[in-house]
Design a protein around this motif. Sequence first.
Motif, PDB file in Angstrom:
ATOM      1  N   ILE A   1      -7.009   5.896   3.589  1.00 18.87           N
ATOM      2  CA  ILE A   1      -5.868   5.082   3.189  1.00 18.87           C
ATOM      3  C   ILE A   1      -6.347   3.830   2.442  1.00 18.87           C
ATOM      4  O   ILE A   1      -5.756   3.428   1.436  1.00 18.87           O
ATOM      5  CB  ILE A   1      -5.025   4.676   4.416  1.00 18.87           C
ATOM      6  CG1 ILE A   1      -4.580   5.919   5.205  1.00 18.87           C
ATOM      7  CG2 ILE A   1      -3.828   3.847   3.993  1.00 18.87           C
ATOM      8  CD1 ILE A   1      -3.792   6.912   4.414  1.00 18.87           C
ATOM      9  N   LEU A   2      -7.426   3.229   2.932  1.00 20.42           N
ATOM     10  CA  LEU A   2      -7.981   2.040   2.280  1.00 20.42           C
ATOM     11  C   LEU A   2      -8.429   2.356   0.864  1.00 20.42           C
ATOM     12  O   LEU A   2      -8.189   1.574  -0.070  1.00 20.42           O
ATOM     13  CB  LEU A   2      -9.152   1.496   3.095  1.00 20.42           C
ATOM     14  CG  LEU A   2      -9.864   0.260   2.529  1.00 20.42           C
ATOM     15  CD1 LEU A   2      -8.898  -0.914   2.452  1.00 20.42           C
ATOM     16  CD2 LEU A   2     -11.073  -0.106   3.390  1.00 20.42           C
ATOM     17  N   ALA A   3      -9.078   3.504   0.678  1.00 20.08           N
ATOM     18  CA  ALA A   3      -9.526   3.907  -0.657  1.00 20.08           C
ATOM     19  C   ALA A   3      -8.337   4.081  -1.598  1.00 20.08           C
ATOM     20  O   ALA A   3      -8.377   3.669  -2.763  1.00 20.08           O
ATOM     21  CB  ALA A   3     -10.335   5.202  -0.564  1.00 20.08           C
ATOM     22  N   GLY A   4      -7.256   4.710  -1.083  1.00 23.42           N
ATOM     23  CA  GLY A   4      -6.050   4.871  -1.898  1.00 23.42           C
ATOM     24  C   GLY A   4      -5.440   3.539  -2.291  1.00 23.42           C
ATOM     25  O   GLY A   4      -5.021   3.350  -3.448  1.00 23.42           O
ATOM     26  N   ASN A   5      -5.387   2.604  -1.353  1.00 20.22           N
ATOM     27  CA  ASN A   5      -4.848   1.279  -1.655  1.00 20.22           C
ATOM     28  C   ASN A   5      -5.727   0.532  -2.655  1.00 20.22           C
ATOM     29  O   ASN A   5      -5.221  -0.226  -3.497  1.00 20.22           O
ATOM     30  CB  ASN A   5      -4.702   0.463  -0.371  1.00 20.22           C
ATOM     31  CG  ASN A   5      -3.575   0.981   0.512  1.00 20.22           C
ATOM     32  OD1 ASN A   5      -2.694   1.693   0.055  1.00 20.22           O
ATOM     33  ND2 ASN A   5      -3.606   0.630   1.789  1.00 20.22           N
TER      34      ASN A   5
ATOM     35  N   GLY B   1       0.816  -1.204   0.000  1.00 19.60           N
ATOM     36  CA  GLY B   1       0.000   0.000   0.000  1.00 19.60           C
ATOM     37  C   GLY B   1       0.847   1.251   0.000  1.00 19.60           C
ATOM     38  O   GLY B   1       2.071   1.215   0.135  1.00 19.60           O
ATOM     39  N   GLY B   2       0.208   2.387  -0.172  1.00 20.61           N
ATOM     40  CA  GLY B   2       0.854   3.677  -0.038  1.00 20.61           C
ATOM     41  C   GLY B   2       1.866   4.000  -1.124  1.00 20.61           C
ATOM     42  O   GLY B   2       1.791   3.522  -2.252  1.00 20.61           O
TER      43      GLY B   2
ATOM     44  N   PHE C   1      -1.552  -9.958   1.266  1.00 19.85           N
ATOM     45  CA  PHE C   1      -0.294  -9.364   1.748  1.00 19.85           C
ATOM     46  C   PHE C   1      -0.573  -8.166   2.654  1.00 19.85           C
ATOM     47  O   PHE C   1      -0.038  -8.065   3.772  1.00 19.85           O
ATOM     48  CB  PHE C   1       0.544  -8.947   0.532  1.00 19.85           C
ATOM     49  CG  PHE C   1       1.776  -8.157   0.862  1.00 19.85           C
ATOM     50  CD1 PHE C   1       2.984  -8.801   1.100  1.00 19.85           C
ATOM     51  CD2 PHE C   1       1.748  -6.771   0.914  1.00 19.85           C
ATOM     52  CE1 PHE C   1       4.136  -8.074   1.401  1.00 19.85           C
ATOM     53  CE2 PHE C   1       2.880  -6.038   1.215  1.00 19.85           C
ATOM     54  CZ  PHE C   1       4.070  -6.687   1.454  1.00 19.85           C
ATOM     55  N   GLN C   2      -1.434  -7.256   2.204  1.00 19.88           N
ATOM     56  CA  GLN C   2      -1.734  -6.056   2.985  1.00 19.88           C
ATOM     57  C   GLN C   2      -2.516  -6.377   4.250  1.00 19.88           C
ATOM     58  O   GLN C   2      -2.307  -5.753   5.298  1.00 19.88           O
ATOM     59  CB  GLN C   2      -2.506  -5.057   2.114  1.00 19.88           C
ATOM     60  CG  GLN C   2      -1.672  -4.469   0.982  1.00 19.88           C
ATOM     61  CD  GLN C   2      -2.406  -3.383   0.219  1.00 19.88           C
ATOM     62  OE1 GLN C   2      -3.373  -2.811   0.709  1.00 19.88           O
ATOM     63  NE2 GLN C   2      -1.959  -3.105  -0.999  1.00 19.88           N
ATOM     64  N   TYR C   3      -3.410  -7.363   4.179  1.00 21.81           N
ATOM     65  CA  TYR C   3      -4.176  -7.746   5.368  1.00 21.81           C
ATOM     66  C   TYR C   3      -3.257  -8.320   6.441  1.00 21.81           C
ATOM     67  O   TYR C   3      -3.361  -7.954   7.624  1.00 21.81           O
ATOM     68  CB  TYR C   3      -5.239  -8.777   4.993  1.00 21.81           C
ATOM     69  CG  TYR C   3      -5.994  -9.325   6.181  1.00 21.81           C
ATOM     70  CD1 TYR C   3      -7.030  -8.604   6.767  1.00 21.81           C
ATOM     71  CD2 TYR C   3      -5.673 -10.567   6.740  1.00 21.81           C
ATOM     72  CE1 TYR C   3      -7.716  -9.093   7.871  1.00 21.81           C
ATOM     73  CE2 TYR C   3      -6.354 -11.061   7.837  1.00 21.81           C
ATOM     74  CZ  TYR C   3      -7.377 -10.320   8.393  1.00 21.81           C
ATOM     75  OH  TYR C   3      -8.042 -10.812   9.486  1.00 21.81           O
TER      76      TYR C   3
END
Length: 286
Positions: free
Chosen positions: A158-162, A38-39, A184-186
Motif C-alpha cells: 500500500i505504501l508503494a502504491g501511495n 492514498g488509495g 496528511f497521510q501520516y
Amino acid sequence: MKLDFKRGSIRLIVVLLAAFLMALNIQTFVNAGGLYPGGAQGLTIIIQRIALKFFGLKIPYTPINVLLNIVPIYIGFRYIGKKFTIYSMIMVLSNGFFVDLIPAHVITHDPLLISVFGGILAGVSLSICLMVDATSGGTDFISIFLSQRKGIDAFPIILAGNCVILTVAGILFGWDKALYSIIFQYVSTQVLHVMYRTYQQQTLFIITDKPAEVCELIYKISNHGATLMHGEGSFEHNNKMVVYSVVSASDVRKLIPAIKEFDKNAFINSIRTDKVQGNFYLKPRD
C-alpha cells in the motif's frame, strides 16, 4: 431478526456518517490544500485534476471512484465477506454522492493546518467505518484480503502504491502539495492506529492464582488460547502460574477489567506486539 435489523440499521447510519465526513474532508481540506489521499480516493482526485488541467474537463468524482473499485469489490465479494462488501459499496457510492453534492469550501489557507486537520478527519471517518465492519473501498479491500486470507503484511504494498500516486502528483502539480500530502497521510494513519486496533496485537503476561479461569476468560472474550508457565516469586519464593497469551489489541480493554474483576490480586503485564507468525485467529468478516 429484530436484533439483526437493529444492528444493520446502526451499521448503515454509521457508514453514511463516515461517507459524509470523508466527503466533507475532500471538499474542504483536501481540495483546499491541493492534497492527495492514498488509495483509490487519491487516484480519483489525480484523474479529476489531470482532466481539468490538461483537457478542460470537469469529471464528477463518483464514476471514476466506482470504476477504480470494481476489482477491489470483486475481491471483497469473493474472498472477504458479502455483507462487509455490500456495506463497503454503500460507503463508496454514498461518499461519491456527497462529494459531488457538497460544494467546495475553504476553511483555511494554511497548508500545514490543512494537512494536519484534514488527516485527523480522514483518520476518524475511516476508523468509524471500519468499526462497523465496512471500508472506504480501494486498497482497503486489498489490504484486508492480504492480511486476513494470505497472512501477508500489506503495508509495504500500500505504501508503494501511495508513493507512486504522490510522485505523479508531484511531477504534474508541484512537489509542495505532494510533500504536504505525506503529512496528511501520516496523520490519518496515526489516528487510525489509535482508534482502530483490530489488526494490532498485544502480549499478555498474567500472574494469577486462578489460571484455569483466566484461560477460559481469554478464550471466551478473544477466541484466543493461552500458555501456562510455572514461575516462582523472587521475594517469598512462592510457586506462581503465569498465563501467556497474544490477543487482538481491541480485546485488551475488555480482558483486563474482566480478569481483575474475579482476581483482584492478578498481576498483568500488557506488551505491544509488532509481529506474530503462526496460527493467529482473526474474526472473519461477514
